[in-house]
Design a protein around this motif. Structure first.
Motif, PDB file in Angstrom:
ATOM      1  N   ASN A   1       2.757  -2.439   3.807  1.00  0.00           N
ATOM      2  CA  ASN A   1       3.528  -1.257   4.158  1.00  0.00           C
ATOM      3  C   ASN A   1       2.603  -0.072   4.449  1.00  0.00           C
ATOM      4  O   ASN A   1       1.988  -0.013   5.499  1.00  0.00           O
ATOM      5  N   ASP A   2       2.473   0.854   3.513  1.00  0.00           N
ATOM      6  CA  ASP A   2       1.813   2.114   3.812  1.00  0.00           C
ATOM      7  C   ASP A   2       0.339   1.976   4.170  1.00  0.00           C
ATOM      8  O   ASP A   2      -0.150   2.641   5.097  1.00  0.00           O
TER       9      ASP A   2
ATOM     10  N   LYS B   1       4.940  -2.398  15.967  1.00  0.00           N
ATOM     11  CA  LYS B   1       3.657  -2.001  16.545  1.00  0.00           C
ATOM     12  C   LYS B   1       2.693  -3.169  16.697  1.00  0.00           C
ATOM     13  O   LYS B   1       1.540  -2.963  17.103  1.00  0.00           O
TER      14      LYS B   1
ATOM     15  N   VAL C   1      -3.205   0.701  11.065  1.00  0.00           N
ATOM     16  CA  VAL C   1      -2.677   0.410  12.396  1.00  0.00           C
ATOM     17  C   VAL C   1      -2.506   1.694  13.197  1.00  0.00           C
ATOM     18  O   VAL C   1      -2.873   1.769  14.386  1.00  0.00           O
ATOM     19  N   ASP C   2      -1.976   2.736  12.557  1.00  0.00           N
ATOM     20  CA  ASP C   2      -1.783   4.003  13.266  1.00  0.00           C
ATOM     21  C   ASP C   2      -3.116   4.576  13.740  1.00  0.00           C
ATOM     22  O   ASP C   2      -3.211   5.113  14.860  1.00  0.00           O
TER      23      ASP C   2
ATOM     24  N   GLN D   1       0.037   0.241   7.512  1.00  0.00           N
ATOM     25  CA  GLN D   1       0.494   1.162   8.564  1.00  0.00           C
ATOM     26  C   GLN D   1      -0.547   2.235   8.839  1.00  0.00           C
ATOM     27  O   GLN D   1      -0.775   2.623   9.999  1.00  0.00           O
TER      28      GLN D   1
ATOM     29  N   SER E   1       2.593  -5.388   8.369  1.00  0.00           N
ATOM     30  CA  SER E   1       2.983  -3.976   8.429  1.00  0.00           C
ATOM     31  C   SER E   1       3.257  -3.557   9.867  1.00  0.00           C
ATOM     32  O   SER E   1       4.267  -2.898  10.159  1.00  0.00           O
ATOM     33  N   ALA E   2       2.379  -3.955  10.786  1.00  0.00           N
ATOM     34  CA  ALA E   2       2.581  -3.621  12.195  1.00  0.00           C
ATOM     35  C   ALA E   2       3.862  -4.246  12.722  1.00  0.00           C
ATOM     36  O   ALA E   2       4.605  -3.619  13.495  1.00  0.00           O
TER      37      ALA E   2
ATOM     38  N   LYS F   1       6.608  -4.960  11.117  1.00  0.00           N
ATOM     39  CA  LYS F   1       7.796  -4.300  10.568  1.00  0.00           C
ATOM     40  C   LYS F   1       8.097  -2.993  11.282  1.00  0.00           C
ATOM     41  O   LYS F   1       9.238  -2.523  11.290  1.00  0.00           O
ATOM     42  N   LEU F   2       7.063  -2.417  11.892  1.00  0.00           N
ATOM     43  CA  LEU F   2       7.224  -1.131  12.577  1.00  0.00           C
ATOM     44  C   LEU F   2       7.318  -1.277  14.086  1.00  0.00           C
ATOM     45  O   LEU F   2       7.327  -0.282  14.817  1.00  0.00           O
TER      46      LEU F   2
END
Length: 827
Positions: free
Chosen positions: A808-809, A415, A815-816, A812, A409-410, A412-413
């Protein structure tokens, strides 16, 4: 005195002048000339007792290429696999690639260092006809069990080619030349560095003369007769001059091997503290002396090698890195977990055995090895594993599907790099991250192949995006638009993705501790977390971080299932010894256990308790089993408290199928999906659609269902009492690492009382359902329920698990929070 690792002693051409003149006089310098034919006949007689036939080739790698192509089939199917062990030379896998095969790399067994027979047989069962050829390696010239491979070839209808590169001169347990009369091919090397030292060249032997005759055409451009190609072919012929040298070496090979065997024995006597390869056969054609450093010295191997070099001893590290660790094969092969090969390859030293040495030299070299170890240790070069990594931002515990999905997920963004550079470590008990236990299950996924591929497709990191075209990605691509993918076939892509994620993590300064188990996580006085981990040798180290992410998955135990109350009574009391966990049934070998339990019952009856995907998947697995069960009408009964409901992409599709058992609370407001979270999907959905006679489908008469009415449901208890087997599909509990307070006492957590492990932000909850600062959870049994923009129906009361969410969500979200908390700390 200097002791080089390799000191080639091929026959001296200056002493073969008569033969050289003979070649010049014949005018034949290649193309299966008289010297080659004479060598092949003499080798067949002297090395293999006159059985079968031999074929001389330009080198052993060329020999492997043609032998593999022949064994795998002349009409090769794309994606055909060549099963081989990790601990071998690169030529084994290179030959498979050149033959048009995909290497399938397995682990080794711990004593003889040859392919692990249990894993070989498991992979043959898993991949079936996709495996075109098995390529065992006779490690370091050992005499492996050829009868077993003949049995495997017959049982599975698979080709066999033995990579016996170092084995010319080896004798088996009966005293015959290793490979004599084998029904398949063995390929030997005559490279200058081998015990059968010539210059360059190889020899193929088989007890099947017709097989050798066909290979003779293949090494001559595919010409069987005349100059018109009828076979796949290359030019792999041995020149006459090399054949002349090989004939000379053949005359002395027994004396050479006996001399080296005496040096081998002297080493074994002089190095009692070092592990060595288990002897096999009556004599091994020893190329060098492989020994293993003690586990605690593995990290100092380079320093020990340098110290030995300073003492005049040449040392090798065959085979380190092994096949599964080499970049080319990580990109082109399917690689199973290889913890034994990892450990052995990482500890391997190859000490000299040369024709110029004597047995008296072995204790001299052994003493220099002991001295080198002592100097390195005394100098303080030994790694101090007890030292702490004291200033990390995040430690992830668990590198399986959920833990690595968070990293995906990280990535893909964009991050992943910031997350790692802030101070990051991931801990995984297995030798390899990614797949966790998914590869051990016999069912299909409830996630589509497209979802698995979405992790890498168009990923901003090119090394991840490339995996769409990797063999593991191509394997997953076969199941696009199907009802999920076999879980065993998801493991290669998850593992390959994790390998690339590991490289990115390490490149940005993070730590990847595979082969390490997290023992406990304790709060420090300053509010951070200290995670204590240990490696396979029991050596511990501490990781201190501001955040910890628990991604250790779920577990289903016999006690847990037996304690569940069904119709007012503990299931264990109702079912007794007839009870089996769904997790056992769903794994590879589970159906075989069911067959064994029901073997003597002519018309067996099975009760499956639960309405989860696991419950329906267990029914699907039993119904489609081959060989099948003698199930009559209503023989498999699903007992469940909640109604069985299928997923639909929208209301119109549900109504078109005749499904109306839902209301507005069952519709996801974000996606419009009907029963987005609670609805059954893919194979499980198809069975339920048939059970409900939706969309014109016909029910399977073998399946019945009973909705449990409550604690007084005598009919439910009667179904269980009459069943010959009861499968408890009653969920999983978190396999969570202990979280301790500053005082060392275990923290009381929500999941200890059977409530969800995490809140809507994936924060771990304490016994009062308050977030534990800096502690997060993800994965199976975490208990996360999507909300807000993540969607989901209002009526959903369970927990949502799924690779897509984690990649994904949900990933994320964690990670955020980690990055935001780090930013706040920095401010």
């Amino acid at each position: 005195m200097e002791f080089p690792l390799i000191a080639p002693r091929p026959p001296r051409l200056s002493e073969l002048t008569e033969g050289l003149r003979r070649i010049e006089a014949s005018g034949v310098f290649s193309n299966n000339g008289p010297e080659v034919r004479a060598f092949e006949a003499e080798a067949t007689e002297r090395l293999f007792g006159g059985t079968g036939a031999c074929l001389a080739v330009g080198n052993a790698t060329l020999g492997l290429i043609v032998a593999l192509r022949q064994a795998a089939g002349m009409q090769l199917r794309p994606g055909t696999l060549a099963l081989m062990p990790a601990l071998t030379f690169a030529a084994t896998a290179q030959a498979a690639l050149w033959a048009g095969l995909t290497p399938l790399i397995c682990d080794i067994e711990a004593d003889g260092w040859t392919a692990d027979p249990r894993q070989e047989e498991a992979l043959l069962a898993r991949y079936g006809a996709r495996i075109g050829v098995i390529v065992p390696y006779a490690t370091f010239g050992t005499a492996i069990d050829l009868d077993r491979y003949a049995w495997l070839a017959d049982r599975h209808g698979v080709g066999v080619v033995i990579d016996a590169a170092a084995s010319l001169g080896t004798r088996d347990g009966d005293g015959r030349g290793f490979g004599s009369g084998a029904p398949f091919t063995l390929v030997y090397s005559m490279h200058a560095t081998k015990t059968f030292s010539v210059a360059e060249g190889g020899l193929i032997h088989s007890g099947d003369v017709a097989r050798i005759d066909q290979l003779r055409g293949m090494i001559n451009f595919g010409f069987e007769r005349g100059r018109s190609a009828t076979l796949p072919g290359i030019n792999a012929k041995l020149p006459e001059v090399i054949a002349l040298m090989a004939r000379a070496k053949l005359a002395e090979i027994d004396a050479v091997c006996d001399h080296r065997a005496a040096i081998d024995a002297a080493y074994r006597a002089a190095l009692p503290g070092f592990a060595m390869q288990r002897p096999s056969g009556r004599r091994q054609a020893t190329q060098f002396m492989p020994v293993l450093l003690p586990p605690e010295l593995a990290g100092e191997r380079d320093a020990i090698v340098a110290a030995l070099a300073a003492d005049g001893v040449g040392v090798g590290q065959y085979f380190s890195p092994h096949l599964g660790e080499q970049p080319l094969f990580r990109d082109t092969a399917l690689i199973e977990p290889t913890p034994v090969a990892d450990a052995i390859g990482g500890r391997m030293l190859s000490l000299p055995i040369t024709d110029a040495m004597t047995p008296a030299d072995a204790p001299v070299i052994a003493a220099r090895l002991a001295g080198a170890v002592a100097r390195v240790t005394a100098a303080g070069a030994t790694r101090q594993m007890g030292t702490a990594m004291q200033d990390l931002t995040t430690v992830v515990i668990g590198g399986g599907p959920a833990g690595t999905a968070m990293l995906t997920s990280a990535s893909k963004l964009g991050k992943l790099a910031p997350l790692v550079e802030a101070g990051f470590a991931i801990v995984e008990q297995r030798a390899r991250m990614g797949a966790g236990e998914l590869g051990s299950y016999a069912i299909r996924s409830d996630t589509t192949a497209e979802t698995f591929l979405s992790a890498v497709k168009n990923n901003p990191h090119p090394e991840l995006a490339e995996l769409e075209h990797h063999p593991a990605g191509q394997l997953m691509g076969r199941y696009v638009a199907e009802l999920g993918a076999p879980l065993v076939d998801t493991a290669p892509l998850l593992s390959a993705t994790a390998d690339r994620l590991r490289d990115i993590v390490v490149r940005h300064g993070g730590a990847v501790l595979t082969g390490h188990a997290a023992q406990r996580v304790q709060r420090t006085a300053d509010g951070r977390w200290q995670t204590t981990v240990s490696d396979g040798a029991g050596v511990t180290r501490a990781l201190v971080s501001r955040n910890v992410v628990v991604a250790t998955g779920g577990v289903q135990t016999d006690e847990q299932v037996a304690a569940k109350r069904v119709a007012g009574v503990a299931l264990g009391a109702l079912a007794g010894e007839r009870l089996i966990r769904s997790d056992t049934v769903l794994r590879l070998g589970g159906v075989e256990q069911v067959h064994e339990r029901l073997r003597d019952i002519p018309s067996p009856r099975v009760a499956i308790i639960g309405a989860s995907t696991s419950a329906i998947a267990a029914a699907v697995l039993l119904l489609k089993s081959q060989p099948g069960f003698a199930f009559g009408a209503g023989a498999v009964t699903l007992l469940h408290r909640q109604p069985l409901k299928p997923f639909y992409p929208n209301v119109a599709a549900a109504h078109a199928d005749g499904f109306h058992d839902f209301d507005d609370n069952d519709i996801c407001p974000v996606s419009g999906f009907v029963l987005r979270l609670a609805g059954l999907r893919l194979e499980s959905r198809e069975l339920v659609l048939r059970m409900l006679s939706l969309g014109g489908r016909t029910p399977d008469p073998r399946v019945a269902s009973h909705r449990i009415a409550g604690d007084e449901d005598a009919a439910a208890r009667a179904v269980i009492a009459e069943a010959d087997l009861v499968i408890g599909a009653l969920g999983y509990r978190p396999r969570a690492v202990p979280l301790l307070g500053v005082d060392g006492a275990p923290l009381a957590l929500a999941h200890h009382a059977g409530r969800p492990m995490v809140d809507r932000h994936c924060r771990i909850l304490d016994a009062q359902d308050r977030p534990v600062p800096g502690a997060y959870g993800i994965g199976l049994s975490a208990g996360f329920v999507p909300w807000g923009r993540l969607g989901g129906e209002a009526s959903f009361r369970g927990q949502a698990n799924g690779l897509w969410l984690w990649q994904n969500d949900v990933g994320q979200m964690i990670v955020d929070q980690l990055l935001d908390r780090e930013a706040q700390e920095a401010a």
